[in-house]
Motif scaffolding. Sequence first.
Motif, PDB file in Angstrom:
ATOM      1  N   GLY A   1       0.834  -1.191   0.000  1.00  0.00           N
ATOM      2  CA  GLY A   1       0.000   0.000   0.000  1.00  0.00           C
ATOM      3  C   GLY A   1       0.867   1.239   0.000  1.00  0.00           C
ATOM      4  N   ARG A   2       0.247   2.351   0.327  1.00  0.00           N
ATOM      5  CA  ARG A   2       1.001   3.603   0.424  1.00  0.00           C
ATOM      6  C   ARG A   2       0.905   4.125   1.857  1.00  0.00           C
ATOM      7  NH1 ARG A   2       2.799   6.265  -3.864  1.00  0.00           N
ATOM      8  NH2 ARG A   2       1.282   5.179  -5.195  1.00  0.00           N
ATOM      9  N   VAL A   3      -0.218   4.710   2.214  1.00  0.00           N
ATOM     10  CA  VAL A   3      -0.442   5.141   3.590  1.00  0.00           C
ATOM     11  C   VAL A   3      -1.141   4.038   4.384  1.00  0.00           C
ATOM     12  CG1 VAL A   3      -1.551   6.874   5.055  1.00  0.00           C
ATOM     13  CG2 VAL A   3      -0.560   7.541   2.856  1.00  0.00           C
ATOM     14  N   VAL A   4      -2.018   3.320   3.710  1.00  0.00           N
ATOM     15  CA  VAL A   4      -2.719   2.183   4.306  1.00  0.00           C
ATOM     16  C   VAL A   4      -2.564   0.988   3.361  1.00  0.00           C
ATOM     17  CG1 VAL A   4      -4.395   3.617   5.536  1.00  0.00           C
ATOM     18  CG2 VAL A   4      -4.898   2.851   3.205  1.00  0.00           C
ATOM     19  N   PRO A   5      -2.705  -0.234   3.875  1.00  0.00           N
ATOM     20  CA  PRO A   5      -2.602  -1.411   2.998  1.00  0.00           C
ATOM     21  C   PRO A   5      -3.740  -1.459   1.995  1.00  0.00           C
ATOM     22  CG  PRO A   5      -3.240  -2.037   5.232  1.00  0.00           C
ATOM     23  CD  PRO A   5      -2.869  -0.595   5.289  1.00  0.00           C
ATOM     24  N   ARG A   6      -3.401  -1.817   0.727  1.00  0.00           N
ATOM     25  CA  ARG A   6      -4.410  -1.745  -0.330  1.00  0.00           C
ATOM     26  C   ARG A   6      -4.454  -2.958  -1.266  1.00  0.00           C
ATOM     27  NH1 ARG A   6      -6.181   3.294  -1.904  1.00  0.00           N
ATOM     28  NH2 ARG A   6      -7.520   2.050  -3.274  1.00  0.00           N
TER      29      ARG A   6
ATOM     30  N   LEU B   1       3.945  -2.544  -8.868  1.00  0.00           N
ATOM     31  CA  LEU B   1       2.902  -3.241  -8.118  1.00  0.00           C
ATOM     32  C   LEU B   1       1.747  -2.317  -7.749  1.00  0.00           C
ATOM     33  CD1 LEU B   1       5.090  -5.392  -5.684  1.00  0.00           C
ATOM     34  CD2 LEU B   1       4.294  -5.960  -7.990  1.00  0.00           C
ATOM     35  N   GLY B   2       1.847  -1.052  -8.148  1.00  0.00           N
ATOM     36  CA  GLY B   2       0.787  -0.094  -7.850  1.00  0.00           C
ATOM     37  C   GLY B   2       1.000   0.676  -6.565  1.00  0.00           C
ATOM     38  N   PHE B   3       1.768   0.109  -5.637  1.00  0.00           N
ATOM     39  CA  PHE B   3       2.004   0.743  -4.347  1.00  0.00           C
ATOM     40  C   PHE B   3       3.437   0.474  -3.907  1.00  0.00           C
ATOM     41  CE2 PHE B   3      -2.464  -0.373  -4.665  1.00  0.00           C
ATOM     42  CZ  PHE B   3      -3.077   0.836  -4.367  1.00  0.00           C
ATOM     43  N   PRO B   4       4.051   1.406  -3.156  1.00  0.00           N
ATOM     44  CA  PRO B   4       5.479   1.286  -2.882  1.00  0.00           C
ATOM     45  C   PRO B   4       5.865   0.559  -1.598  1.00  0.00           C
ATOM     46  CG  PRO B   4       4.732   3.447  -2.198  1.00  0.00           C
ATOM     47  CD  PRO B   4       3.533   2.754  -2.807  1.00  0.00           C
ATOM     48  N   ARG B   5       4.922   0.392  -0.663  1.00  0.00           N
ATOM     49  CA  ARG B   5       5.319  -0.028   0.683  1.00  0.00           C
ATOM     50  C   ARG B   5       4.730  -1.394   1.053  1.00  0.00           C
ATOM     51  NH1 ARG B   5       7.137   2.597   5.014  1.00  0.00           N
ATOM     52  NH2 ARG B   5       6.901   4.598   3.951  1.00  0.00           N
ATOM     53  N   PRO B   6       5.571  -2.328   1.540  1.00  0.00           N
ATOM     54  CA  PRO B   6       5.027  -3.578   2.076  1.00  0.00           C
ATOM     55  C   PRO B   6       4.484  -3.368   3.485  1.00  0.00           C
ATOM     56  CG  PRO B   6       7.415  -3.583   2.258  1.00  0.00           C
ATOM     57  CD  PRO B   6       7.044  -2.296   1.554  1.00  0.00           C
TER      58      PRO B   6
END
Length: 201
Positions: A116-121, A160-165
């Motif tokens: 996700g970015r700020v929240v898991p998505r 993957l659309g989002f940077p953060r695991p």
Amino acid sequence: MTLAAMKLRQRDGVTCGPAVAVLAGALLDPAYRTRLPAVGWFHDEQGRIHRGVNWLWPRRLGTTPMGVANAISVHGARYGVRYRWRPCSGLLGRRDRLVDVLRAVEAGWPVAMLVGRVVPRHWVLLVELSGEVLTCYEPSSGALRFVGTDAVRGARLSGLGFPRPFAFVLPRPSSATRIETSGAESASPATTPERFRAVWF
């Protein structure tokens, strides 16, 4: 027919978790995998998994890590393996070394990753490790993406659309210990790198 040719995409905007769980199950369980070519089966199975694991969590919010772990564990059970989830250590201000994640993927066990970015998505599935590069199934496109291990550790994911695991779903440590010490052929998953390439391409 290879898995790549099937273009296995999530059925809607909230079934990335079930899509990942179904593919993980197909990689672990050859009998389950034989159902994939059936018209509409992958679509319908995502719905069945989503209903089965989200009996408390609202389905419109996706699938929880525990739900994904339970769905994959159904197929890990044939090896005596249960899956569990853990948060990414990077969320706690520490650099996640990914030792358990990389060990599992290298041994052939698919590992689900929540990003996700700020929240898991979004859920994706790590299926192979080559050097410092992970092969990742991305369910919104049905394609394979390649991400560096340092990009995972540093929350700099791309493609993957989002940077953060945010979390990982992987075999329990007790299961991994049993696999390493038993040496039994029956404890080997159906997803060694050679087998993964054979069924995907």
